[in-house]
Design a protein around this motif. Structure first.
Motif, PDB file in Angstrom:
ATOM      1  N   PRO A  31     -65.212  19.765  28.674  1.00 35.76           N
ATOM      2  CA  PRO A  31     -65.402  18.347  28.342  1.00 35.76           C
ATOM      3  C   PRO A  31     -66.374  18.141  27.173  1.00 35.76           C
ATOM      4  O   PRO A  31     -66.167  17.284  26.330  1.00 35.76           O
ATOM      5  CB  PRO A  31     -65.958  17.733  29.629  1.00 35.76           C
ATOM      6  CG  PRO A  31     -65.542  18.662  30.707  1.00 35.76           C
ATOM      7  CD  PRO A  31     -65.501  20.024  30.084  1.00 35.76           C
ATOM      8  N   MET A  32     -67.421  18.954  27.149  1.00 38.49           N
ATOM      9  CA  MET A  32     -68.391  18.845  26.073  1.00 38.49           C
ATOM     10  C   MET A  32     -67.745  19.217  24.735  1.00 38.49           C
ATOM     11  O   MET A  32     -67.944  18.539  23.727  1.00 38.49           O
ATOM     12  CB  MET A  32     -69.589  19.764  26.359  1.00 38.49           C
ATOM     13  CG  MET A  32     -70.728  19.587  25.393  1.00 38.49           C
ATOM     14  SD  MET A  32     -72.239  20.433  25.898  1.00 38.49           S
ATOM     15  CE  MET A  32     -71.679  22.092  26.155  1.00 38.49           C
ATOM     16  N   ALA A  33     -66.933  20.252  24.720  1.00 36.39           N
ATOM     17  CA  ALA A  33     -66.249  20.662  23.492  1.00 36.39           C
ATOM     18  C   ALA A  33     -65.265  19.589  23.036  1.00 36.39           C
ATOM     19  O   ALA A  33     -65.141  19.318  21.844  1.00 36.39           O
ATOM     20  CB  ALA A  33     -65.536  21.988  23.713  1.00 36.39           C
ATOM     21  N   CYS A  34     -64.602  18.952  23.975  1.00 37.00           N
ATOM     22  CA  CYS A  34     -63.673  17.861  23.627  1.00 37.00           C
ATOM     23  C   CYS A  34     -64.417  16.698  22.988  1.00 37.00           C
ATOM     24  O   CYS A  34     -63.952  16.126  21.994  1.00 37.00           O
ATOM     25  CB  CYS A  34     -62.919  17.388  24.865  1.00 37.00           C
ATOM     26  SG  CYS A  34     -61.675  18.561  25.436  1.00 37.00           S
ATOM     27  N   GLU A  35     -65.564  16.353  23.525  1.00 31.73           N
ATOM     28  CA  GLU A  35     -66.351  15.253  22.967  1.00 31.73           C
ATOM     29  C   GLU A  35     -66.871  15.600  21.574  1.00 31.73           C
ATOM     30  O   GLU A  35     -66.873  14.757  20.681  1.00 31.73           O
ATOM     31  CB  GLU A  35     -67.526  14.900  23.888  1.00 31.73           C
ATOM     32  CG  GLU A  35     -67.104  14.186  25.146  1.00 31.73           C
ATOM     33  CD  GLU A  35     -66.386  12.877  24.866  1.00 31.73           C
ATOM     34  OE1 GLU A  35     -66.826  12.114  23.993  1.00 31.73           O
ATOM     35  OE2 GLU A  35     -65.357  12.628  25.528  1.00 31.73           O
ATOM     36  N   ILE A  36     -67.291  16.832  21.385  1.00 31.64           N
ATOM     37  CA  ILE A  36     -67.750  17.268  20.063  1.00 31.64           C
ATOM     38  C   ILE A  36     -66.593  17.202  19.076  1.00 31.64           C
ATOM     39  O   ILE A  36     -66.756  16.774  17.929  1.00 31.64           O
ATOM     40  CB  ILE A  36     -68.365  18.682  20.138  1.00 31.64           C
ATOM     41  CG1 ILE A  36     -69.692  18.631  20.891  1.00 31.64           C
ATOM     42  CG2 ILE A  36     -68.559  19.264  18.741  1.00 31.64           C
ATOM     43  CD1 ILE A  36     -70.286  19.986  21.192  1.00 31.64           C
ATOM     44  N   GLY A  37     -65.409  17.594  19.506  1.00 25.32           N
ATOM     45  CA  GLY A  37     -64.226  17.514  18.646  1.00 25.32           C
ATOM     46  C   GLY A  37     -63.903  16.081  18.260  1.00 25.32           C
ATOM     47  O   GLY A  37     -63.583  15.787  17.112  1.00 25.32           O
ATOM     48  N   LYS A  38     -64.012  15.174  19.213  1.00 20.44           N
ATOM     49  CA  LYS A  38     -63.753  13.752  18.925  1.00 20.44           C
ATOM     50  C   LYS A  38     -64.784  13.214  17.933  1.00 20.44           C
ATOM     51  O   LYS A  38     -64.448  12.460  17.025  1.00 20.44           O
ATOM     52  CB  LYS A  38     -63.793  12.934  20.209  1.00 20.44           C
ATOM     53  CG  LYS A  38     -62.608  13.155  21.121  1.00 20.44           C
ATOM     54  CD  LYS A  38     -62.759  12.347  22.395  1.00 20.44           C
ATOM     55  CE  LYS A  38     -61.673  12.679  23.400  1.00 20.44           C
ATOM     56  NZ  LYS A  38     -61.865  11.956  24.667  1.00 20.44           N
ATOM     57  N   SER A  39     -66.032  13.621  18.123  1.00 13.48           N
ATOM     58  CA  SER A  39     -67.086  13.174  17.206  1.00 13.48           C
ATOM     59  C   SER A  39     -66.835  13.714  15.804  1.00 13.48           C
ATOM     60  O   SER A  39     -67.027  13.003  14.813  1.00 13.48           O
ATOM     61  CB  SER A  39     -68.455  13.642  17.699  1.00 13.48           C
ATOM     62  OG  SER A  39     -68.743  13.071  18.945  1.00 13.48           O
ATOM     63  N   GLY A  40     -66.409  14.951  15.727  1.00 14.46           N
ATOM     64  CA  GLY A  40     -66.096  15.539  14.416  1.00 14.46           C
ATOM     65  C   GLY A  40     -64.953  14.811  13.742  1.00 14.46           C
ATOM     66  O   GLY A  40     -64.974  14.573  12.530  1.00 14.46           O
ATOM     67  N   GLN A  41     -63.966  14.425  14.508  1.00 16.23           N
ATOM     68  CA  GLN A  41     -62.831  13.681  13.967  1.00 16.23           C
ATOM     69  C   GLN A  41     -63.293  12.314  13.456  1.00 16.23           C
ATOM     70  O   GLN A  41     -62.884  11.871  12.384  1.00 16.23           O
ATOM     71  CB  GLN A  41     -61.765  13.512  15.051  1.00 16.23           C
ATOM     72  CG  GLN A  41     -60.475  12.921  14.564  1.00 16.23           C
ATOM     73  CD  GLN A  41     -59.451  12.827  15.686  1.00 16.23           C
ATOM     74  OE1 GLN A  41     -59.794  12.716  16.851  1.00 16.23           O
ATOM     75  NE2 GLN A  41     -58.187  12.867  15.313  1.00 16.23           N
ATOM     76  N   THR A  42     -64.169  11.662  14.208  1.00 18.58           N
ATOM     77  CA  THR A  42     -64.698  10.369  13.793  1.00 18.58           C
ATOM     78  C   THR A  42     -65.505  10.513  12.503  1.00 18.58           C
ATOM     79  O   THR A  42     -65.387   9.681  11.597  1.00 18.58           O
ATOM     80  CB  THR A  42     -65.577   9.773  14.904  1.00 18.58           C
ATOM     81  OG1 THR A  42     -64.791   9.641  16.087  1.00 18.58           O
ATOM     82  CG2 THR A  42     -66.140   8.426  14.505  1.00 18.58           C
TER      83      THR A  42
END
Length: 90
Positions: A31-42
């Motif tokens: 879940p933490m990696a998914c959130e980091i990925g979303k932040s990177g996309q943003t």
């Protein structure tokens, strides 16, 4: 006879550790990696939004350059056609 039993216990311990690691990954790391990925996309989208006016400026300069090259080409063609004619015929 003690060695095979110890190997089996060691193997079971390793299996349990791997299984526990997999569960920990599913519960915490993923879940933490998914959130980091979303932040990177943003962040990538934000950078693109900031660069949009610069892209527009570059596009405009490219169009101006193209127009001027075509205009100079027409001017040279016109000059070649009018060369040698008296000024009152121009």
């Amino acid at each position: 006879m003690g060695a095979p039993k110890d190997k089996k216990a060691s193997s079971e311990l390793e299996f349990g550790t791997v299984k526990c690691g997999q569960e920990a990954y599913k519960d915490t790391v993923k879940p933490m990696a998914c959130e980091i990925g979303k932040s990177g996309q943003t962040m990538g989208r934000a950078v693109n939004a900031v660069l949009l006016p610069i892209k527009g400026l570059v596009w405009g300069v490219e169009r101006l350059e193209q127009f001027l090259q075509e205009d100079v080409g027409r001017s040279q063609l016109t000059a070649a056609l009018l060369e040698g004619r008296p000024s009152y015929q121009i």
